[in-house]
Design an enzyme around this catalytic site. Structure first.
Site, PDB file in Angstrom:
ATOM      1  N   SER A 157       0.842  -1.194   0.000  1.00 24.97           N
ATOM      2  CA  SER A 157       0.000   0.000   0.000  1.00 24.97           C
ATOM      3  C   SER A 157       0.884   1.253   0.000  1.00 24.97           C
ATOM      4  O   SER A 157       1.799   1.381   0.811  1.00 24.97           O
ATOM      5  CB  SER A 157      -0.900   0.004   1.241  1.00 24.97           C
ATOM      6  OG  SER A 157      -1.776  -1.096   1.209  1.00 24.97           O
ATOM      7  N   GLY A 158       0.570   2.148  -0.900  1.00 20.80           N
ATOM      8  CA  GLY A 158       1.318   3.401  -0.981  1.00 20.80           C
ATOM      9  C   GLY A 158       2.491   3.346  -1.921  1.00 20.80           C
ATOM     10  O   GLY A 158       3.214   4.343  -2.062  1.00 20.80           O
ATOM     11  N   THR A 162      -1.712   2.005  -8.189  1.00 18.42           N
ATOM     12  CA  THR A 162      -2.861   2.564  -8.918  1.00 18.42           C
ATOM     13  C   THR A 162      -2.415   3.593  -9.943  1.00 18.42           C
ATOM     14  O   THR A 162      -2.890   3.603 -11.091  1.00 18.42           O
ATOM     15  CB  THR A 162      -3.853   3.193  -7.924  1.00 18.42           C
ATOM     16  OG1 THR A 162      -4.270   2.204  -6.988  1.00 18.42           O
ATOM     17  CG2 THR A 162      -5.069   3.730  -8.663  1.00 18.42           C
ATOM     18  N   ASN A 208      -1.049   3.664   4.073  1.00 17.75           N
ATOM     19  CA  ASN A 208      -1.504   4.403   2.897  1.00 17.75           C
ATOM     20  C   ASN A 208      -2.875   4.994   3.169  1.00 17.75           C
ATOM     21  O   ASN A 208      -3.739   4.339   3.751  1.00 17.75           O
ATOM     22  CB  ASN A 208      -1.580   3.453   1.690  1.00 17.75           C
ATOM     23  CG  ASN A 208      -1.903   4.200   0.402  1.00 17.75           C
ATOM     24  OD1 ASN A 208      -1.932   5.425   0.375  1.00 17.75           O
ATOM     25  ND2 ASN A 208      -2.144   3.451  -0.660  1.00 17.75           N
ATOM     26  N   SER A 211      -5.644   3.111   0.263  1.00 12.78           N
ATOM     27  CA  SER A 211      -5.232   1.745  -0.052  1.00 12.78           C
ATOM     28  C   SER A 211      -6.384   0.971  -0.679  1.00 12.78           C
ATOM     29  O   SER A 211      -7.517   0.998  -0.192  1.00 12.78           O
ATOM     30  CB  SER A 211      -4.770   1.035   1.224  1.00 12.78           C
ATOM     31  OG  SER A 211      -4.462  -0.313   0.954  1.00 12.78           O
ATOM     32  N   SER A 212      -6.085   0.290  -1.784  1.00 12.20           N
ATOM     33  CA  SER A 212      -7.100  -0.556  -2.434  1.00 12.20           C
ATOM     34  C   SER A 212      -7.264  -1.824  -1.611  1.00 12.20           C
ATOM     35  O   SER A 212      -6.306  -2.571  -1.414  1.00 12.20           O
ATOM     36  CB  SER A 212      -6.669  -0.907  -3.863  1.00 12.20           C
ATOM     37  OG  SER A 212      -6.527   0.250  -4.647  1.00 12.20           O
ATOM     38  N   GLY A 436       0.084  -6.114  -2.403  1.00  9.12           N
ATOM     39  CA  GLY A 436       1.383  -6.749  -2.234  1.00  9.12           C
ATOM     40  C   GLY A 436       1.437  -7.577  -0.957  1.00  9.12           C
ATOM     41  O   GLY A 436       0.480  -7.668  -0.181  1.00  9.12           O
ATOM     42  N   GLU A 438       1.917  -8.671   2.700  1.00 11.20           N
ATOM     43  CA  GLU A 438       1.664  -7.915   3.924  1.00 11.20           C
ATOM     44  C   GLU A 438       2.109  -8.726   5.136  1.00 11.20           C
ATOM     45  O   GLU A 438       1.864  -9.943   5.224  1.00 11.20           O
ATOM     46  CB  GLU A 438       0.176  -7.561   4.045  1.00 11.20           C
ATOM     47  CG  GLU A 438      -0.292  -6.545   3.024  1.00 11.20           C
ATOM     48  CD  GLU A 438      -1.725  -6.099   3.256  1.00 11.20           C
ATOM     49  OE1 GLU A 438      -2.377  -6.677   4.145  1.00 11.20           O
ATOM     50  OE2 GLU A 438      -2.194  -5.183   2.550  1.00 11.20           O
TER      51      GLU A 438
END
Length: 1483
Positions: A157-158, A162, A208, A211-212, A436, A438
């Site tokens: 995330s981050g 995207t 993030n 975050s998706s 990704g 985690e």
């Protein structure tokens, strides 16, 4: 093997707990341990096996592909990424894998359309690393190999996944974009759906703010032509548990907060309040995001829904469902009256329950029963069982998660329907944006699924990397069969194997009602106690650890069972499917009857495994490409690079795994040239021989005694550690050479000191001797000066005495001569005065006498003449009385004869001009007219004789005269003469009437029949009509000499009869002109004949002044047909010359007509004679009619330029001609660009020369040697192309103004292409390459000099960017230059961004010097940061200007006056009478 090469003094990398890896120098080695003094001053002891060598010759700006690293290991990779990140180079390759580091700032200059154009079709790796290059490779592979491709974007995330996905889709839309649907392209529609998906699928996490929380696979679908035909968005594993459970400081999904920040009327409608009031939101203390306005984001989301195609009614229903979920979460439960029963806790809970029912449009009581009770169906009966408060709460949360997941799925389906899928698409390029790896302090079921996904993708990634390694080795033809590669299949079997995998055991536990997380954990412990990838923690009874490829992750199994369950509760299904809201009912369609009786278990893990399996099948059917996104720091700020954080992400992203795969094979690969260039000094004798580079490499490796290496067709492949061994030997040789150099330098310094002392002593002696000699010289000089002073003094005294005597003599002589001169002057004045007096007196006396004599003569003559006149008067009076009637008849006859004579002369002159082609017939007619004139003269003589005889008869006859007889006799004679003349005329003209009728029509249209266009005055038409009638009458027409005009009815008949013949003749003339100009007519001097002929014809035919004509369209069509072959530069140059010349003539001739044709007719003349009336009539002809009566003839010439009032067709023709001039100019310019473009790619980089040739001195040869000429062969090709084009333009006499513009734009194109290539390719920013390009630019400068300023103009100045950039590359001592000197003196044209990029990419492959100092680089970064908001200034690439750089006025001012009078017409039309006006006038 690496440990062998670590010695004291070696530069190495060693692990550091703070910075991951830190560089230092080995200070001591003890056994297998070594002490390293780090760069920050610390001393660290570590094992030699954990210490890696550092490449001291690494490029200061790093390498763009990490497979080029001399030492491919973790610290080398990390340092390379850090170095490039500090230079704002966020993209780096590892083979064909792209690593993208999030800059946390906008870099618009690397994503513009100009950058897309650079990467379009460029070979992979030729330009700097970029996400566009990956997309381009995928697209080219799809088109060329007819196979679908996929791009896998991964990262935590981050990391920027995207944004990277957006850039990929932008570029794919740029390559294969279809025609926009309703004003929007597929790429725009996909991107416009992002705000909607982000609002409902993204949330703030620890790492993030956006975050998706779902995986997204975007399919860009293409047709067989490679154009986008559709798209689809596939989503995976939405994090449903986040709807009900949020950890601090994270947030729930954005849509809940956006709705709470909506306009007040919306909030009131849904009975909402602050986010702090809702249970699903207040579990975390974070309610707002820094720098983000939820109210503004709400409006943006509604706007995005409008764009996607979600109607206002559907939007209202969507947010009603979102509000219902918030109210549902606030529905708390308490114990009911019965045991194990529940009911709403208080009035507040009832209010939220009531509001939820209203928003979902369902029955409140049914909703309460669905939450607090459960229906169980048995074979005997249906049992309704109450739920305790805890179970009711779990039931409530399950309903909320189900509603939200159904809502999200509906949004995805709606977006796909809006975008438009193509079921018949041939290929697709999938862009996978997925979470990704985690690993947190607390890892639950979501992390387990996410890491399972990444394990699956990592296996796919490993297979791809293995495949790429195989392809590389196969391409180089080396043996690789014994190399072993690692795999993670055992981890995947641990998770997904059926039966016996973690997911299978989890599903099994969920199906047993009495199972808990403790029993599930124990089951895992028992099943996998001997599995090397499964670890049981020592301090926990329910946790378990899995050794993933990226590291060990400890999972807490507390909520695994609850999160894996996905019951389809019949009560929920029945309740919401019966909703009065069609939208809510549509989210819950009716289930099959057998599934609707009781709650059915559904496993999220199994469903996710199936989805993942489907995704992997899709990926396996495509050619994969990888983008690994990296977040440089957790502060989300630019210019911060945290080593530990990045290293962890490289492990999670599989980059280090790929490096391990490479390390298992041949991690170090060097091209022959690079290897010889670096290690040639290990075997100098090999360089002296005439060996090829491959043989030299073989000899060097044999001399080094290495084993296990491989030599391919173009590269040397070294095993891990062998590069360090070679560097150690190289360092030893360099150390020995350094000692020799130091010894030589010491000798040189001592020798220099000795020579300085000796020179000082010799200089001292010379000074002393010089001092003594100076004193002796001074004494002698004083004596000589005294003698010279005495001599000059005596000389001066004598000279003064002589001057005094000489002046006295001159004064005396002057006085004497003046007295004599005065006397002579006085004598001469007296003589002159006396003479003048005498002359005046004599003159006066003579004049007086003459006047008296004249006066007497006049008086005498006057008196005598008066006497004689009185006598004659008496006689005349008597004669007048007798002959008055005869005189009147004579005057009338004379007037008739005069008018007849004039008509004959006018007929002769008009026919002469119209029948130039038939000179013989005209000559005969003129001779006959002359004979008639003689007859008339004879008649006049007879009349004179008769008059004299009549006088005699009068004098002799009686006073009474019979006048009637005389008149009758004279009239009969005149009538007989008239009949004879008319007979001759009619007989002659009757023969020619048929042949010249059409030509007479031309004359009528152009000079007589101008009534519709109102060019001629009425008097002019009348005279010309009479003139034409007198020469073109039919036999039945007779001339009345006693009348002053011709019958109007006969005139109309004459004009109407040849009308049809005239149109046909005009069409024939136009057709002949078109056929003529389609041929290559050549040039008269430097004037194009075709343009001049067209202009003269149009002007003569008066085509510019008519309201309707087709001749202009036919000329334009002819020009268009002639240039249909765009590659024939000679034809294009020929028509560019003709079109520009014709355009110039029109520009100087045509003027817009304000009231064209409305010129008032002049007043009729009062002249008494026919000639006077015709002269006055032609004097009144408008200036546009070039008719004149010269010596009785009519001429119409177009040899001089004159202003014409143009009508609309003429003005339109001028505009079309202007467009064709610009089009032909652009075609010629583009042809030249197309011809030199392939050469420009070869001109920016010097050909590689072997190291052996460099040692032998070939590179130091002078510029005029054959070797140097071979190096600049590509530049010579460009010069030859320019020279060929210039010769073509000269041969076709293209105006020099246009030639200058062409070459100015061509040189600008060369400047743009070379400069952009220089900035995008690091291998071009070297010292030797700068020298190569500089030599090529010298060739262009020489060409400009030979072409002269007339044709080259300012073309050389257009190369200012590349000239200054190359000048910067080849200057020495760059590190001593300040930023002010560089930006103002050396490169004033280049921007800071351009200077920064050149400075950071520069490398000296010839002398090993460094670029500018770090202080200058830091100053540049400061200036770039200050100007970062300016997108234009941030763009370091140049754009090519393909506009037309001139106007018609510019062209007109630049060209000289064109003389068209002496242009000879072509043979095709020279003999045609219709084009006789084109013949030049005889001198």
């Amino acid at each position: 093997m690496a440990t062998v090469n670590i010695t004291v003094g070696s530069h190495v990398w060693i692990e550091d707990p703070d910075d991951s890896w830190i560089d230092g120098v080995v200070s001591k080695i003890t056994g297998k341990d070594a002490e390293v003094k780090t760069s920050n001053g610390k001393k660290i002891t570590g094992k030699l096996s954990k210490i890696y060598p550092k490449d001291m010759e690494a490029a200061p700006a790093g390498v763009d592909d990490m497979t080029k690293l001399s030492y491919l290991h973790e610290p080398g990779v990390l340092q390379n990424l850090r170095t490039r990140y500090e230079l704002n180079e966020i993209y780096t390759y590892t083979g064909n894998i792209l690593i993208a580091i999030n800059p946390f700032q906008k870099l618009p200059h690397i994503y513009g359309s100009h950058m897309m154009q650079q990467y379009r079709g460029a070979p992979f790796g030729e330009l700097s690393p970029h996400v566009f290059a990956v997309a381009d490779v995928a697209y080219r592979a799809m088109v060329n190999e007819s196979k679908s491709n996929s791009i896998l974007v991964s990262g935590e995330s981050g990391a920027g996944k995207t944004e990277t996905t957006k850039m990929l889709m932008r570029y794919l839309a740029y390559l294969g974009g279809r025609v926009a649907t309703e004003g929007r392209t597929v790429e725009q529609q996909v991107l416009e759906s992002n705000p909607v998906l982000e609002a409902f699928g993204n949330a703030k996490t620890v790492r993030n703010n956006n975050s998706s929380r779902f995986g997204k696979f975007v399919e860009i679908q293409f047709d067989k032509h490679g154009r986008i035909s559709g798209a689809a968005v596939r989503t995976y594993l939405l994090e449903r548990s986040r709807v009900c459970q949020v950890s601090d400081p994270e947030r729930n999904y954005h849509c809940f907060y956006l709705l709470c920040a909506a306009p007040q009327e919306e909030v009131d409608k849904y009975k909402l309040g602050s986010p702090q009031n809702y249970h699903y939101l207040n579990q975390s203390k974070c309610f707002e995001l820094v720098g983000v306005s939820d109210a503004q984001e709400y409006l943006e989301t509604r706007r995005a829904m409008d764009i996607v195609g979600i109607s206002s009614k559907e939007q209202e229903a969507i947010f009603r469902v979102v509000a219902a979920i918030l109210h549902l979460g606030n529905t708390a439960f308490a114990k009911g009256k019965d045991a194990d029963s529940s009911l709403p806790k208080d009035d507040q809970a009832k209010f939220h329950l009531q509001t939820t029912a209203e928003l979902l449009m369902c029955d409140v009581k049914a909703l309460e029963d669905a939450l607090c009770k459960r229906v169980m169906v048995t074979p005997e009966e249906v049992i309704k069982r109450s739920l305790d408060p805890q179970s009711a709460t779990i039931n409530r949360d399950g309903l909320a998660k189900t509603i939200y997941s159904r809502l999200f799925d509906w949004l995805v389906d709606k977006i796909n329907n809006s975008i438009g899928q193509d079921p018949n698409s041939k290929f697709l390029i999938g862009v996978l944006d997925i979470y990704g790896f985690e690993s947190f302090k607390a890892n639950s079921f979501e992390q387990f699924c996410i890491n399972f996904t990444n394990e699956k993708l990592q296996q796919h990634f490993n297979q791809h990397v293995f495949k790429m390694e195989q392809e590389e080795y196969t391409k180089e033809k080396i043996n690789w069969s014994y190399i072993e590669f690692v795999d993670n299949q055992d981890v995947l079997d641990l998770i997904e194997r059926k039966p016996g995998g973690v997911i299978a055991l989890l599903d099994e536990a969920c199906m047993f009602p009495k199972s808990t997380h403790e029993t599930f954990a124990n089951k895992l412990y028992q099943t996998f106690k001997n599995h090397k990838r499964f670890i049981k923690p020592k301090l926990s009874r329910t946790d378990f650890t899995i050794a993933h490829y990226a590291g060990d992750v400890q999972y807490q199994s507390d909520q695994f069972l609850d999160k894996n369950k996905d019951y389809v509760v019949p009560e929920h299904q029945d309740l919401l499917s019966a909703s009065k809201c069609s939208f809510v009912a549509g989210l819950f369609p009716p289930l099959p009857e057998e599934t609707s009786k009781s709650a059915k278990f559904s496993s999220i893990g199994s469903r996710f495994k199936l989805q993942l399996q489907s995704l992997m099948e899709t990926l396996n059917s495509t050619e994969p490409h990888y983008v690994r996104c990296v977040k440089p720091n957790n502060k989300l700020k630019p210019a911060i690079f945290e080593n530990l954080n990045v290293m962890q992400q490289l492990r999670c992203g599989g980059v280090l795994e790929a490096i391990r795969i490479s390390m298992a094979g041949y991690p170090t690969r060097r091209a022959f040239f690079e290897f010889v260039n670096r290690f040639g000094l290990l075997l100098p004798e090999a360089l002296e021989g005439n060996y090829d580079e491959k043989t030299v490499c073989q000899k060097i490796l044999d001399k080094a005694g290495l084993k296990g290496y491989q030599i391919g067709t173009t590269k040397v492949f070294l095993r891990a550690g062998q590069m360090a061994e070679l560097d150690a030997k190289r360092a030893e040789i360099l150390g020995t050479a350094a000692k020799v150099i130091q010894r030589r330098i010491c000798t040189y310094i001592s020798r220099k000191r000795f020579l300085a002392i000796r020179k000082a002593s010799v200089d001292l002696q010379a000074i002393c001797r010089g001092r003594l000699a100076s004193k002796v010289y001074g004494s002698k000089r004083s004596q000589a000066a005294a003698l010279k002073i005495q001599k000059n003094t005596r000389k001066y005294q004598s000279r003064q005495a002589y001057k005094k005597l000489h002046v006295s003599a001159l004064v005396l002589q002057t006085g004497i001569r003046a007295v004599a001169a005065h006397k002579e002057l006085r004598s001469r004045k007296l003589n002159k005065a006396a003479t003048l007096v005498q002359a005046q007196w004599r003159c006066r006396r003579a004049v007086t006498y003459y006047k008296k004599l004249i006066r007497g003569c006049i008086v005498t003559q006057t008196r005598w003449r008066g006497r004689v006149a009185r006598r004659e008067l008496r006689k005349l009076k008597m004669a007048a009385r007798e002959t008055g009637a005869l005189k009147e008849a004579k005057d009338k006859l004379e007037k008739n004869v005069e008018e007849l004579t004039w008509r004959l002369q006018l007929e002769k002159r008009l026919r002469t001009d119209l029948e130039e082609a038939k000179a013989q017939e005209v000559a005969k007619l003129q001779s006959q007219l002359q004979e008639m004139q003689k007859i008339i003269d004879e008649t006049n003589e007879l009349l004179e004789k008769e008059r004299e005889s009549a006088k005699k008869v009068v004098e002799e006859a009686p006073p009474v005269v019979q006048e009637k007889e005389v008149l009758v006799e004279d009239t009969k004679q005149i009538e007989s003469l008239t009949e004879e003349l008319e007979t001759l005329k009619v007989e002659r003209l009757e023969e020619k009437l048929t042949n010249i009728e059409s030509e007479n029509k031309v004359l009528r249209q152009q000079a007589v029949s101008m009534t519709p266009n109102k060019f001629l005055s009425g008097r002019s038409r009348s005279i010309l009509q009479r003139g034409s009638e007198s020469g073109h009458l039919e036999p039945r027409v007779s001339i009345d000499l006693h009348s002053s005009s011709i019958n109007q009815r006969e005139t109309t008949e004459v004009e109407d009869k040849p009308q049809k013949c005239l149109n046909e003749k005009q069409q024939e003339n136009q057709e002949l002109l078109i056929r003529c100009i389609t041929q290559h007519l050549g040039f008269a001097g430097n004037r194009p004949i075709a343009a001049c002929i067209i202009y003269k014809c149009l002007l003569h035919w008066r085509s510019f002044e008519v309201e309707r004509t087709t001749v202009f369209d036919r000329i334009i069509q002819t020009v268009g047909n002639s240039i249909e072959t765009p590659d024939n530069n000679e034809v294009l140059a020929y028509w560019l010359s003709n079109a520009s010349t014709l355009l110039l003539l029109l520009q100087r001739t045509l003027k817009a007509s304000g009231a064209a044709g409305m010129t008032p007719q002049r007043r009729r003349s009062s002249s008494a004679t026919l000639f006077g009336r015709m002269t006055q009539s032609f004097r009144g002809t408008p200036p546009g009619v070039n008719l004149a009566l010269i010596n009785g003839g009519v001429t119409s010439r177009v040899d001089t330029l004159r202003q014409v009032e143009a009508k609309y067709p003429a003005l339109l023709f001028k505009q079309q001609l202007t467009a064709y001039v610009e089009k032909i100019y652009g075609m010629i310019r583009d042809n030249l660009k197309k011809e030199i473009s392939p050469l420009l790619g070869l001109c920016i980089q010097a050909p590689r020369t072997s190291r052996a040739s460099l040692v032998k001195g070939a590179s130091r040869s002078v510029a005029n040697t054959a070797g140097q000429q071979a190096l600049i062969a590509h530049w010579q090709g460009i010069v030859n192309s320019l020279g060929k084009f210039l010769n073509i333009l000269k041969e076709n006499h293209v105006p020099p103004f246009l030639v200058r513009k062409v070459f100015t734009q061509i040189f600008s194109f060369v400047n743009v292409q070379l400069f952009n290539s220089l900035l995008l390719r690091r291998e071009c920013c070297s010292f030797s390459n700068g020298e190569y390009v500089k030599a090529g630019l010298a060739e262009l400068e020489h060409w400009c000099y030979e072409a002269t300023d007339e044709y080259a103009g300012l073309a050389w100045d257009e190369l200012k960017h590349i000239r200054q950039a190359i000048g910067f590359l080849v200057i020495h001592q760059k590190s001593k230059k300040t930023l002010d000197e560089i930006s103002h003196d050396l490169c004033p044209v280049l921007s800071i961004q351009q200077l920064y990029r050149i400075s950071t990419m520069y490398w000296d492959d010839k002398y090993g010097t460094h670029s500018v100092s770090p202080d200058v680089i830091a100053d540049m970064r400061v200036l770039m940061t200050e100007d970062s908001n300016n997108a234009v200034s941030n763009s370091f690439l140049l754009d090519d200007d393909s506009s037309i750089p001139f106007s018609v006025d510019d062209l007109s001012r630049s060209m000289e006056q064109i003389e068209i009078a002496d242009i000879e017409p072509p043979e095709l039309i020279r003999e045609n009478t219709g084009f006789s006006f084109l013949l030049p006038l005889p001198e």
